[in-house]
Each structure stands twice: as C-alpha cells, then as structure tokens.
Design an enzyme around this catalytic site. Sequence first.
Site, PDB file in Angstrom:
ATOM      1  N   GLU A 156     -32.849 -11.690   3.981  1.00  0.00           N
ATOM      2  CA  GLU A 156     -34.263 -11.456   3.706  1.00  0.00           C
ATOM      3  C   GLU A 156     -34.531 -10.018   3.282  1.00  0.00           C
ATOM      4  O   GLU A 156     -33.861  -9.095   3.745  1.00  0.00           O
ATOM      5  CB  GLU A 156     -35.089 -11.736   4.964  1.00  0.00           C
ATOM      6  CG  GLU A 156     -35.000 -13.161   5.429  1.00  0.00           C
ATOM      7  CD  GLU A 156     -35.710 -13.382   6.754  1.00  0.00           C
ATOM      8  OE1 GLU A 156     -36.214 -14.498   6.943  1.00  0.00           O
ATOM      9  OE2 GLU A 156     -35.766 -12.461   7.582  1.00  0.00           O
ATOM     10  N   ASP A 158     -38.085 -17.503  15.403  1.00  0.00           N
ATOM     11  CA  ASP A 158     -38.462 -16.576  14.344  1.00  0.00           C
ATOM     12  C   ASP A 158     -38.058 -17.018  12.942  1.00  0.00           C
ATOM     13  O   ASP A 158     -38.048 -16.223  12.024  1.00  0.00           O
ATOM     14  CB  ASP A 158     -37.910 -15.182  14.635  1.00  0.00           C
ATOM     15  CG  ASP A 158     -36.388 -15.171  14.643  1.00  0.00           C
ATOM     16  OD1 ASP A 158     -35.797 -16.256  14.532  1.00  0.00           O
ATOM     17  OD2 ASP A 158     -35.814 -14.090  14.758  1.00  0.00           O
TER      18      ASP A 158
END
Lengths: 350, 350
Positions: free
Chosen positions: B66, B237
Amino acid sequence: MTNMNPSDKALVPFVSVDNMMKLVHHIGVEPMLRGLADYIEADFRRWELFDKTPRVASHSAEGVIELMPTSDGEVYGFKYVNGHPKNMKEGLQTVTAFGLLADVSNGYPVLLSEMTVLTALRTAATSAMVAKYLAPKGATTMAMIGNGAQSEFQSLAMKAICGVDSVRLYDVDPEATAKAALNLAGWGMNVVSCKTAEESMEGAQIITSCTADKQYATILTDNMIGAGVHINAIGGDCPGKTELHKDILARSDVFVEYPPQTRIEGEIQQMPQDFPVTEMWEVINGTAKGRTSNQQITLFDSVGFAIEDFSALRFVRDHIQNTEFFMDLDLLADPDEPRDLFGMLQRATQ
Amino acid sequence: MTNMNPSDKALVPFVSVDNMMKLVHHIGVEPMLRGLADYIEADFRRWELFDKTPRVASHSAEGVIELMPTSDGEVYGFKYVNGHPKNMKEGLQTVTAFGLLADVSNGYPVLLSEMTVLTALRTAATSAMVAKYLAPKGATTMAMIGNGAQSEFQSLAMKAICGVDSVRLYDVDPEATAKAALNLAGWGMNVVSCKTAEESMEGAQIITSCTADKQYATILTDNMIGAGVHINAIGGDCPGKTELHKDILARSDVFVEYPPQTRIEGEIQQMPQDFPVTEMWEVINGTAKGRTSNQQITLFDSVGFAIEDFSALRFVRDHIQNTEFFMDLDLLADPDEPRDLFGMLQRATQ
C-alpha cells in the site's frame, strides 16, 4: 554487545544519482537507451498482465506530486515524481523522481533508485521505441521543439533506436537551443539550430514537442503540419497543459499509452471522451495497426505511464548486479524473530 | 575534473533502521511515545486541513502493498507499507514500511525514513492518545490480546500516556506471551501472563486486541465484554480481516479515524454502510462527544491512517536536527542549470 549488523533481508540496494550516472556511462548512453527501449517494449507486449491504476496525484497551486504504482503480479513498482514548472526560475529541477521495486510475494523492497536521470532516459526510450513503429520508413530528420532537459535524450534515443541522424532544434529561448546544440556536438548527429518552429520542421519526418509551461499552449498550429509525419508529443502531460492545436488531433491517428490517463492528462483532453485512439501495446503485439500509409499523420500523445518506469527499474535492477554502482541501505527492520520487533529495539542499546 | 559533489538540494536526510533505534533510545521510549502522541493529536486537531485519500492498495494472493499519501498543503508525506501475514512463518516481518516527507511548494523530498519501527511506535501512540479521551477515568489495567510485534509498544504507550500500570497478556501461542512478558520486564509495569482471553480481561478497563491472521476471526465474543470498558481494536485492518463479533459493535459507541477507509478495512466492515460512527478528530477538537457514561462501551476501530504517519515523520524530521542519527542520501539530480540534466550526465565522465 549484540551484533547489530542488519541481515541481508533488511538491506535494499540503492542507486544514487552519482551511481546512476556512472551506470549510464559504464553501459554507454546509446546502448542504455536501446536496452531501456527493449525492456519497455517487452513490458508493452505483456501489457494486459499489469495492474493499471491512474497515478495518484496531489495537486497544489504551484505543482503536483504523484505516485505511480504498478505490478506484474511478481514484482511491484512505484515512482514518486513531482512537476513544478516554476522550479526552473528558482534554479531547481521541474521534475525530480525516485522509484522502488518490491517482491509481491513478501512485500519487501528490492531496489530503491533515483529516477530523475532514469526518467529522462526512459521517456526518450519510450518515444523512440514508439517512433520505430509509427514514423515513416527511412525517417532521418527530427524537429526538436522545446530544448529543455528532455531534448538531448530524445535526440539520442531517436538516433540509437530509429536511425535519425539529423536534429533541428527550436526553443522560444535561444539559450536553451544553444545549450542543447552544445551538448549534442560530438554525438555523431547533424545538429541545426533554428529561429522558428516552422524552420525546425523543414524536411523533418518526426516532430517532437516538449515544452514545460503548465498551461494550454499552441506550440504547433494546424497549418504547420504537413502530411506523412510522425508527431511525438511529450509536453502535454497534465490537466490544463497541452501543446497542440486540436485541429491537428482531428487530422491525426492518435496513439496512447493508457486511455483513462491520457484522456485526462494528454493532448486529447481537448477532444470529446469518445475521440478514437489506439493503444500502443496493441500495435506492438500486432492486434492493432500502426502507420498504414505515407500520407497519414501519426501522433503519439505521450504522458508517461507507470509501466515504463517499472521497465526502467527492472533494467537497473538487472544491470547493477556484480557492479559497484549501488550501496546497501538499512531500510527494513528485520529482527531474528519477526514478532520480536520490540526486543530488537531494546537490544539496540546493548 | 568537475566537482561532482551533489548540492545541498540534491541531498535527502535518510533515517535507517539502525539510526531510528538510536533516536528512540536517545529520546527514550516513553518520552518518544508521548512526543509522537502530541504530534498526532495536533494533526487530528487540524484534520480538516489535510488531503485525505484512502490508501492505494495492490492486493495479491499472499498480501498487500500500500501507498498512503497525505498533505497539509505545506508538507506532503506518504508511507510505503506491506502486509503479508504468511511472512512470519518464513522468518520475515508481516509489516515493513518506509516513508517520505516532501516540500509541497517545490516537490523536493526533505526526509526519507524507515517506518517499520516508527509505525509500531505511532500505532501505539495513536491508540493511547485515543484511549486518553475514551477510556474510563482512572483506568489502570489493560488486557493485551495478541502478543505479537505491536503488543509491547501498545503496553508502554498506555503506560506513558494513560497511566496504565498493569497489563494482562494473552495469545493463542504461549511463546508469544512469554516473549512479550520478557520484553516488558523492567519497564515498571505489573505484567500478568494469562492462559485464556477471558482471564486476560479480568479487572481490565481497556481491552486491546491485536492479532495478525488475514481472515474473519472472533477473538472477542459478545459475552466476554462487560459494561464500561474501552476496546482498542487494532488487528481488524483490511478487507476480510476482523477480530470482534458484530454483536459487540452493536452494543458499543464506535470511534474511527476516517470513515470511508474504516468502513472498508475496519471491524465495522461487518456492519451496514450507515452504521453510526464518530470521527475521532471531532472528539479531540470538542465538536463530538467521547465517553459520556461509566457504563458505556467505547470502541476505537483503528485501521491506521496516513495522517498518523505524517505526524510521526514530522516528529522525526524535527528531532534529527543537530543529531548524528541520519545520513544524507544523493537521491535527487540537481544540475547547476535546471534544464541541463544531459550536461550534468555528460560531465560525470570527466
């Protein structure tokens, strides 16, 4: 005293600007441009395999900072790049960049590299690789309009990859033209400095435009463009920044990297959303046609795409092996026991 | 011989893992956690000012890579971070990260830093800063469920920032608990190793869950949670990864960082899109209410947001000044004449 030397896994090869320049000279500028073009062409051939997302841009009044990620499923890459046209006046680069490759299977970075120099090389290599498919057969002369940081790279890539032996330089600023002419002396090209854009296009089969203003500009007007040329449009590469009059686009067959991005950033932002374009990767793998006649105007509306940076980073990764042109950077924490990050931190005092 | 030393502008301060650990010890672990919490709290207060985009994720079968960018209009920051749960079995970190700050006005990077250690610290500092607002007054005992890499940081942050003096550890793997207990010895906390999750929650006013499986899991079931506690949910998450039974969410007042991201990645991915949540920055600046009664269950559904990394990088930038805990990296090309990149390259042979 615990051994605090980081493990191999924690170290990421880093290619600094200094080492990148040494690598370029070690390989040779023209061989490196050819090598980059080969890597880029190979990745265009397997285009469908890549994760493609438009770049992630953070715009401000003075410029833009972008992240350009992509992945082929085994390797992930991204480039950080800024574009600040006003930087030049402050003695700074308009564009600076760096990039990274990582292993998709575990997420660990495997290369960090400067990409200001590398982007200049890959942009030129992409232009020339595309011109190899689209320019008229036997093209030997290029008009180079805009004689900034990209102009010498474009000229040498067209020489190394397409056999162009003559470049006709033009810039609104004669000092830029003088700089480019000086830099290109001794590279085996016939270099002609011109006083107008029209003059630069005399006898040119390839017209490259690469200017830097962040605004709608009309560097090329319709009446300047005759039949049978290839236009390599580099400078129109963000919203609000174009170089060609739209009438030229209407007369040309337009080739692009990635339509969703080019429709926002390229010359074709001036045209309707359904304006027909051909994706360059389809020309390269034979699914779509490139140049079909001598009279046709072909136009590569280049904005720069993440896959080209990915190819360039792959090239660097492969070519620094067994050289001294990188250093190992202690970028990643790698405790002996992965769950024991705190223990690693705690032992760092001992 | 041209002077090839890069100019100041070309150099970017780099904080390696080794230097980050030295910086942490130079400042002290608890003071650094407090300092990070202050920086994060300050940025939550000016939350509206930030460019907020959900992270840009590249998913693969084995994990995710990410990029998390943000900007306050003057400074731009991003973090590279991977998440590969299977890494642990191969002796690698599940999460590694690095980050960068740049000057928005010219796009030049001003800091490159490891962020594996720093992320562990900022995640804990964020949890404790939030618990300061939401946990029952006078909370002294925390249950720490999941004793992986984050557990010691969470424990010490709750001590340094909220005055927690007792931590009750539980993990499905007793070795993880033993590791955390060993690491936490000597830090002035009462550390209790527990054999079940239920046992760890006895007498705890704060319950922190932080496990690493990339799957829907039910670490906490509804009947385990009594009234009046604060749940600090760290581990849920990413899409498909949750830790709490949804009945707990229904009974709790849920606080989040950035709803568009948390609804995709957090515990509340189990709930309808209109499930009510409170944005934490509104609690901090006084626009929204935090804890309103002793009986209330508050739940911080933490997924980690780019602004927290930005705050942490700001802290590092400010605290390496006049220290030896960084090195200058030749990351940017900076020719004397900005348009003369090729000339710089050419002169590098001389």
